[in-house]
Scaffold this motif. Structure first.
Motif, PDB file in Angstrom:
ATOM      1  N   LEU A  35       0.828  -1.204   0.000  1.00  0.00           N
ATOM      2  CA  LEU A  35       0.000   0.000   0.000  1.00  0.00           C
ATOM      3  C   LEU A  35       0.865   1.258   0.000  1.00  0.00           C
ATOM      4  CD1 LEU A  35      -2.886   1.143   0.215  1.00  0.00           C
ATOM      5  CD2 LEU A  35      -2.586   1.130   2.680  1.00  0.00           C
ATOM      6  N   LEU A  36       1.907   1.268   0.804  1.00  0.00           N
ATOM      7  CA  LEU A  36       2.805   2.427   0.846  1.00  0.00           C
ATOM      8  C   LEU A  36       3.475   2.654  -0.503  1.00  0.00           C
ATOM      9  CD1 LEU A  36       4.488   2.027   4.328  1.00  0.00           C
ATOM     10  CD2 LEU A  36       3.090   3.944   3.566  1.00  0.00           C
ATOM     11  N   LYS A  37       3.952   1.596  -1.116  1.00  0.00           N
ATOM     12  CA  LYS A  37       4.613   1.736  -2.407  1.00  0.00           C
ATOM     13  C   LYS A  37       3.635   2.212  -3.475  1.00  0.00           C
ATOM     14  CE  LYS A  37       8.222  -1.562  -1.405  1.00  0.00           C
ATOM     15  NZ  LYS A  37       8.750  -2.896  -1.639  1.00  0.00           N
ATOM     16  N   ALA A  38       2.404   1.747  -3.409  1.00  0.00           N
ATOM     17  CA  ALA A  38       1.405   2.151  -4.403  1.00  0.00           C
ATOM     18  C   ALA A  38       1.002   3.610  -4.237  1.00  0.00           C
ATOM     19  CB  ALA A  38       0.180   1.256  -4.295  1.00  0.00           C
ATOM     20  N   GLU A  39       1.020   4.117  -3.009  1.00  0.00           N
ATOM     21  CA  GLU A  39       0.563   5.479  -2.744  1.00  0.00           C
ATOM     22  C   GLU A  39       1.714   6.445  -2.457  1.00  0.00           C
ATOM     23  OE1 GLU A  39      -2.477   6.417  -3.161  1.00  0.00           O
ATOM     24  OE2 GLU A  39      -3.235   4.411  -3.531  1.00  0.00           O
ATOM     25  N   LYS A  40       2.904   6.137  -2.936  1.00  0.00           N
ATOM     26  CA  LYS A  40       4.069   6.988  -2.674  1.00  0.00           C
ATOM     27  C   LYS A  40       3.857   8.403  -3.201  1.00  0.00           C
ATOM     28  CE  LYS A  40       9.007   7.366  -3.179  1.00  0.00           C
ATOM     29  NZ  LYS A  40      10.235   6.746  -3.597  1.00  0.00           N
ATOM     30  N   ASP A  41       3.245   8.536  -4.367  1.00  0.00           N
ATOM     31  CA  ASP A  41       3.037   9.872  -4.938  1.00  0.00           C
ATOM     32  C   ASP A  41       2.095  10.714  -4.085  1.00  0.00           C
ATOM     33  OD1 ASP A  41       0.894   8.207  -5.637  1.00  0.00           O
ATOM     34  OD2 ASP A  41       0.421   9.429  -7.401  1.00  0.00           O
ATOM     35  N   LEU A  42       1.187  10.080  -3.371  1.00  0.00           N
ATOM     36  CA  LEU A  42       0.280  10.803  -2.482  1.00  0.00           C
ATOM     37  C   LEU A  42       1.064  11.475  -1.351  1.00  0.00           C
ATOM     38  CD1 LEU A  42      -2.728  11.375  -1.752  1.00  0.00           C
ATOM     39  CD2 LEU A  42      -2.597   9.347  -0.296  1.00  0.00           C
ATOM     40  N   GLU A  50       7.455  13.193   2.581  1.00  0.00           N
ATOM     41  CA  GLU A  50       8.583  12.295   2.317  1.00  0.00           C
ATOM     42  C   GLU A  50       9.122  11.705   3.618  1.00  0.00           C
ATOM     43  OE1 GLU A  50      11.017   9.993   0.195  1.00  0.00           O
ATOM     44  OE2 GLU A  50       9.511  11.330  -0.674  1.00  0.00           O
ATOM     45  N   GLU A  51       9.206  12.541   4.659  1.00  0.00           N
ATOM     46  CA  GLU A  51       9.660  12.041   5.960  1.00  0.00           C
ATOM     47  C   GLU A  51       8.657  11.046   6.532  1.00  0.00           C
ATOM     48  OE1 GLU A  51       9.443  15.388   5.351  1.00  0.00           O
ATOM     49  OE2 GLU A  51      11.572  15.797   5.047  1.00  0.00           O
ATOM     50  N   LEU A  52       7.374  11.360   6.389  1.00  0.00           N
ATOM     51  CA  LEU A  52       6.335  10.445   6.866  1.00  0.00           C
ATOM     52  C   LEU A  52       6.396   9.129   6.115  1.00  0.00           C
ATOM     53  CD1 LEU A  52       3.804   9.822   8.537  1.00  0.00           C
ATOM     54  CD2 LEU A  52       2.453  10.937   6.743  1.00  0.00           C
ATOM     55  N   TYR A  53       6.595   9.214   4.800  1.00  0.00           N
ATOM     56  CA  TYR A  53       6.696   8.007   3.980  1.00  0.00           C
ATOM     57  C   TYR A  53       7.873   7.140   4.432  1.00  0.00           C
ATOM     58  CZ  TYR A  53       7.396   5.012  -0.066  1.00  0.00           C
ATOM     59  OH  TYR A  53       7.575   3.926  -0.875  1.00  0.00           O
ATOM     60  N   GLN A  54       9.031   7.759   4.650  1.00  0.00           N
ATOM     61  CA  GLN A  54      10.214   7.023   5.091  1.00  0.00           C
ATOM     62  C   GLN A  54       9.987   6.388   6.466  1.00  0.00           C
ATOM     63  OE1 GLN A  54      12.826   6.205   3.333  1.00  0.00           O
ATOM     64  NE2 GLN A  54      11.967   7.321   1.592  1.00  0.00           N
ATOM     65  N   MET A  55       9.345   7.122   7.364  1.00  0.00           N
ATOM     66  CA  MET A  55       9.078   6.600   8.693  1.00  0.00           C
ATOM     67  C   MET A  55       8.131   5.393   8.628  1.00  0.00           C
ATOM     68  SD  MET A  55       7.643   8.575  12.068  1.00  0.00           S
ATOM     69  CE  MET A  55       6.069   8.931  11.316  1.00  0.00           C
ATOM     70  N   LEU A  56       7.072   5.510   7.840  1.00  0.00           N
ATOM     71  CA  LEU A  56       6.133   4.395   7.704  1.00  0.00           C
ATOM     72  C   LEU A  56       6.789   3.183   7.036  1.00  0.00           C
ATOM     73  CD1 LEU A  56       2.887   6.306   6.703  1.00  0.00           C
ATOM     74  CD2 LEU A  56       3.346   5.135   8.861  1.00  0.00           C
ATOM     75  N   CYS A  57       7.674   3.437   6.081  1.00  0.00           N
ATOM     76  CA  CYS A  57       8.398   2.333   5.458  1.00  0.00           C
ATOM     77  C   CYS A  57       9.279   1.614   6.478  1.00  0.00           C
ATOM     78  CB  CYS A  57       9.248   2.837   4.298  1.00  0.00           C
ATOM     79  SG  CYS A  57       8.299   3.177   2.818  1.00  0.00           S
ATOM     80  N   GLU A  58       9.900   2.377   7.361  1.00  0.00           N
ATOM     81  CA  GLU A  58      10.713   1.761   8.411  1.00  0.00           C
ATOM     82  C   GLU A  58       9.842   0.947   9.376  1.00  0.00           C
ATOM     83  OE1 GLU A  58      14.030   1.576   9.054  1.00  0.00           O
ATOM     84  OE2 GLU A  58      14.293   2.438   7.063  1.00  0.00           O
ATOM     85  N   ILE A  59       8.702   1.503   9.757  1.00  0.00           N
ATOM     86  CA  ILE A  59       7.816   0.818  10.701  1.00  0.00           C
ATOM     87  C   ILE A  59       7.319  -0.500  10.123  1.00  0.00           C
ATOM     88  CG2 ILE A  59       5.540   0.916  11.811  1.00  0.00           C
ATOM     89  CD1 ILE A  59       6.035   3.937  12.192  1.00  0.00           C
TER      90      ILE A  59
END
Length: 68
Positions: A35-42, A50-59
């Protein structure tokens, strides 16, 4: 002998439940990673996204391979 069998069955049941929970967590991590990879542009459209995306990817252990 019967008490030993009951005790072993109880332990096996506890191990089974623990393994089942682990499988559920892995499935959740995989789903969230997709889901994160699919909605990266969002995320890129939002300030601080971008920071939120990186944090969620780590989690959710959904790290993308580094380019370069």
């Amino acid at each position: 002998m019967f008490a030993v069998l009951v005790f072993r069955a109880w332990i096996e049941t506890k191990h089974y439940r623990m393994m089942w929970r682990e499988l559920e967590w892995r499935e959740t991590y995989q789903t969230m990673g997709r889901l994160l990879k699919a909605e990266k542009d969002l995320f890129s459209k939002v300030e601080g996204g971008e920071e939120l995306y990186q944090m969620l990817c780590e989690i959710f252990k959904a790290n993308e391979p580094k380019e370069g």
